[in-house]
Design a protein around this motif. Structure first.
Motif, PDB file in Angstrom:
ATOM      1  N   LEU A   1      30.472  34.404 137.221  1.00 45.74           N
ATOM      2  CA  LEU A   1      30.862  35.734 136.758  1.00 45.74           C
ATOM      3  C   LEU A   1      32.268  35.701 136.171  1.00 45.74           C
ATOM      4  O   LEU A   1      33.164  35.042 136.699  1.00 45.74           O
ATOM      5  N   GLY A   2      32.452  36.441 135.088  1.00 46.09           N
ATOM      6  CA  GLY A   2      33.761  36.522 134.465  1.00 46.09           C
ATOM      7  C   GLY A   2      34.697  37.448 135.226  1.00 46.09           C
ATOM      8  O   GLY A   2      34.330  38.088 136.219  1.00 46.09           O
ATOM      9  N   ILE A   3      35.927  37.544 134.732  1.00 47.42           N
ATOM     10  CA  ILE A   3      36.965  38.335 135.398  1.00 47.42           C
ATOM     11  C   ILE A   3      36.586  39.811 135.447  1.00 47.42           C
ATOM     12  O   ILE A   3      36.768  40.483 136.466  1.00 47.42           O
ATOM     13  N   ALA A   4      36.062  40.327 134.350  1.00 48.55           N
ATOM     14  CA  ALA A   4      35.697  41.746 134.295  1.00 48.55           C
ATOM     15  C   ALA A   4      34.557  42.051 135.271  1.00 48.55           C
ATOM     16  O   ALA A   4      34.579  43.084 135.953  1.00 48.55           O
ATOM     17  N   ALA A   5      33.562  41.174 135.341  1.00 54.44           N
ATOM     18  CA  ALA A   5      32.448  41.370 136.272  1.00 54.44           C
ATOM     19  C   ALA A   5      32.941  41.378 137.712  1.00 54.44           C
ATOM     20  O   ALA A   5      32.503  42.197 138.530  1.00 54.44           O
ATOM     21  N   GLN A   6      33.867  40.484 138.019  1.00 51.06           N
ATOM     22  CA  GLN A   6      34.406  40.429 139.378  1.00 51.06           C
ATOM     23  C   GLN A   6      35.187  41.699 139.716  1.00 51.06           C
ATOM     24  O   GLN A   6      35.107  42.196 140.837  1.00 51.06           O
ATOM     25  N   MET A   7      35.906  42.226 138.730  1.00 47.95           N
ATOM     26  CA  MET A   7      36.634  43.477 138.974  1.00 47.95           C
ATOM     27  C   MET A   7      35.660  44.636 139.199  1.00 47.95           C
ATOM     28  O   MET A   7      35.859  45.472 140.083  1.00 47.95           O
ATOM     29  N   PHE A   8      34.608  44.695 138.370  1.00 50.42           N
ATOM     30  CA  PHE A   8      33.603  45.746 138.526  1.00 50.42           C
ATOM     31  C   PHE A   8      33.000  45.712 139.931  1.00 50.42           C
ATOM     32  O   PHE A   8      32.855  46.753 140.591  1.00 50.42           O
ATOM     33  N   ILE A   9      32.676  44.520 140.398  1.00 52.45           N
ATOM     34  CA  ILE A   9      32.082  44.359 141.730  1.00 52.45           C
ATOM     35  C   ILE A   9      33.047  44.824 142.823  1.00 52.45           C
ATOM     36  O   ILE A   9      32.660  45.543 143.752  1.00 52.45           O
ATOM     37  N   GLU A  10      34.306  44.431 142.714  1.00 55.94           N
ATOM     38  CA  GLU A  10      35.295  44.828 143.720  1.00 55.94           C
ATOM     39  C   GLU A  10      35.484  46.335 143.737  1.00 55.94           C
ATOM     40  O   GLU A  10      35.621  46.949 144.801  1.00 55.94           O
ATOM     41  N   ARG A  11      35.496  46.935 142.547  1.00 63.99           N
ATOM     42  CA  ARG A  11      35.651  48.396 142.475  1.00 63.99           C
ATOM     43  C   ARG A  11      34.446  49.091 143.101  1.00 63.99           C
ATOM     44  O   ARG A  11      34.601  50.101 143.811  1.00 63.99           O
ATOM     45  N   LEU A  12      33.251  48.581 142.823  1.00 65.14           N
ATOM     46  CA  LEU A  12      32.044  49.148 143.441  1.00 65.14           C
ATOM     47  C   LEU A  12      32.121  49.094 144.958  1.00 65.14           C
ATOM     48  O   LEU A  12      31.826  50.070 145.655  1.00 65.14           O
ATOM     49  N   ARG A  13      32.505  47.929 145.473  1.00 61.86           N
ATOM     50  CA  ARG A  13      32.619  47.758 146.927  1.00 61.86           C
ATOM     51  C   ARG A  13      33.586  48.772 147.531  1.00 61.86           C
ATOM     52  O   ARG A  13      33.294  49.407 148.542  1.00 61.86           O
ATOM     53  N   ASP A  14      34.753  48.908 146.887  1.00 64.93           N
ATOM     54  CA  ASP A  14      35.762  49.838 147.410  1.00 64.93           C
ATOM     55  C   ASP A  14      35.258  51.270 147.413  1.00 64.93           C
ATOM     56  O   ASP A  14      35.420  52.004 148.396  1.00 64.93           O
ATOM     57  N   LEU A  15      34.637  51.678 146.313  1.00 65.73           N
ATOM     58  CA  LEU A  15      34.142  53.048 146.204  1.00 65.73           C
ATOM     59  C   LEU A  15      33.044  53.335 147.207  1.00 65.73           C
ATOM     60  O   LEU A  15      33.010  54.418 147.824  1.00 65.73           O
ATOM     61  N   CYS A  16      32.136  52.388 147.398  1.00 57.97           N
ATOM     62  CA  CYS A  16      31.050  52.572 148.370  1.00 57.97           C
ATOM     63  C   CYS A  16      31.592  52.578 149.799  1.00 57.97           C
ATOM     64  O   CYS A  16      31.145  53.348 150.652  1.00 57.97           O
ATOM     65  N   ARG A  17      32.559  51.726 150.041  1.00 57.34           N
ATOM     66  CA  ARG A  17      33.148  51.628 151.381  1.00 57.34           C
ATOM     67  C   ARG A  17      33.877  52.905 151.747  1.00 57.34           C
ATOM     68  O   ARG A  17      33.833  53.366 152.897  1.00 57.34           O
ATOM     69  N   ASN A  18      34.548  53.507 150.774  1.00 55.22           N
ATOM     70  CA  ASN A  18      35.367  54.685 151.036  1.00 55.22           C
ATOM     71  C   ASN A  18      34.633  56.002 150.789  1.00 55.22           C
ATOM     72  O   ASN A  18      35.226  57.073 150.902  1.00 55.22           O
ATOM     73  N   GLY A  19      33.352  55.877 150.388  1.00 52.98           N
ATOM     74  CA  GLY A  19      32.545  57.080 150.186  1.00 52.98           C
ATOM     75  C   GLY A  19      33.071  57.978 149.095  1.00 52.98           C
ATOM     76  O   GLY A  19      33.224  59.190 149.281  1.00 52.98           O
ATOM     77  N   ALA A  20      33.353  57.387 147.927  1.00 51.06           N
ATOM     78  CA  ALA A  20      33.945  58.138 146.808  1.00 51.06           C
ATOM     79  C   ALA A  20      33.027  59.252 146.342  1.00 51.06           C
ATOM     80  O   ALA A  20      31.825  59.145 146.384  1.00 51.06           O
TER      81      ALA A  20
END
Length: 295
Positions: free
Chosen positions: A276-295
């Protein structure tokens, strides 16, 4: 020191896949003699016979079958290493292909996409909206880089991202709402159920169908919501997708004794994190954070 090259293993695989030396030569644009030489080299070095001829077909021996399984793994891994190298060399990828099951919370998805695009404004994003097996299939066939799917990958990375609550609903004017009592699942089978079609091309499922006597199958979640809002059926729909309809009373919950709410997991899936490229990795991390924090 390896005595058999990847190219020789590739020629061996092509003969096995296409059933003959001539056929393999046509596929990879090599001379038949060079493919014969490669296979003979494998047999000579290993001391085993890998093919035998039956009629016009070249078939694998038992030893050949075993070696093919190992060779497939070796060649696939070599291809992955090369792909990782290209990713590292290219830096930020030019595009990102994301397959998302339609039941996933759109607010979270849009926030993750916007954050990624802000950091990488030249990134082209392709979004594939799918149902049930569809997102999983797109990653397996390399048509998507990342997927949010209710089905985990047999080979690859799968991590639970979130859970989705589905509630049984209908229009307030639907006959089921006029019974004025608690409902059993058997009560529902006499009425039309609205089912969303699995968007996969292979191995489709009918998840959630009650075997109701009447069934309408639609292709999109939005269509299902519209049909049910007009009193034409019932279904279990994701709570996050129908919040406004419930608030305005276009849809109301069915008073079921059991199974009024069903919960399903969604997985974050991709083939190989190193590719996975840098942008894909950032997208994944952002998804994880949002799901974890119940955005």
């Amino acid at each position: 020191m390896l005595r058999i090259t990847l190219e020789q293993w590739r020629m061996f695989r092509m003969v096995a896949e296409h059933g003959g030396f001539n056929q393999a030569a046509e596929q990879i644009h090599k001379s038949q003699s060079s493919i014969h030489t490669a296979v003979s080299k494998i047999e000579q070095l290993l001391g085993v016979k890998v093919f035998y001829v039956e009629g016009r077909k070249t078939k694998l021996t038992d030893s050949g079958e075993m070696l093919l399984r190992r060779a497939n793994y070796l060649l696939d891994e070599a291809q992955k290493v090369e792909a990782v190298g290209y990713t590292l060399g290219a830096g930020v990828e030019a595009s990102l292909r994301i397959a998302v099951d339609e039941v996933f919370d759109k607010n979270i998805l849009y926030q993750a996409l916007e954050a990624t695009s802000k950091s990488y404004p030249l990134l082209r994003i392709e979004l594939f909206e799918s149902i049930l097996s569809g997102a999983h299939e797109l990653v397996e066939s390399n048509q998507a880089d990342v997927a949010i799917s209710p089905i985990s990958l047999a080979n690859g990375v799968s991590e639970q991202l979130c859970t989705i609550d589905f509630v049984a609903v209908s229009s307030p004017f639907h006959p089921l709402q006029q019974l004025n009592r608690q409902l059993e699942l058997e009560d529902l089978k006499s009425f039309r159920q609205i089912v969303i079609r699995d968007s996969a091309y292979h191995k489709r499922s009918d998840s959630g169908w009650l075997e109701a006597e009447q069934r309408w199958t639609v292709s999109h979640l939005r269509t299902s919501i519209d049909v049910i809002s007009q009193g034409l059926g019932f279904a279990w729909l994701p709570l996050s997708a129908i919040a406004s309809e419930l608030e305005s009373a276009k849809l109301v919950r069915l008073p079921l004794t059991y199974s009024a709410i069903r919960t399903s997991s969604l997985f974050l899936v991709f083939q190989d994190g190193d590719r996975l490229g840098i942008a894909a990795q950032m997208f994944i991390e952002r998804l994880r954070d949002l799901c974890r924090n119940g955005a």
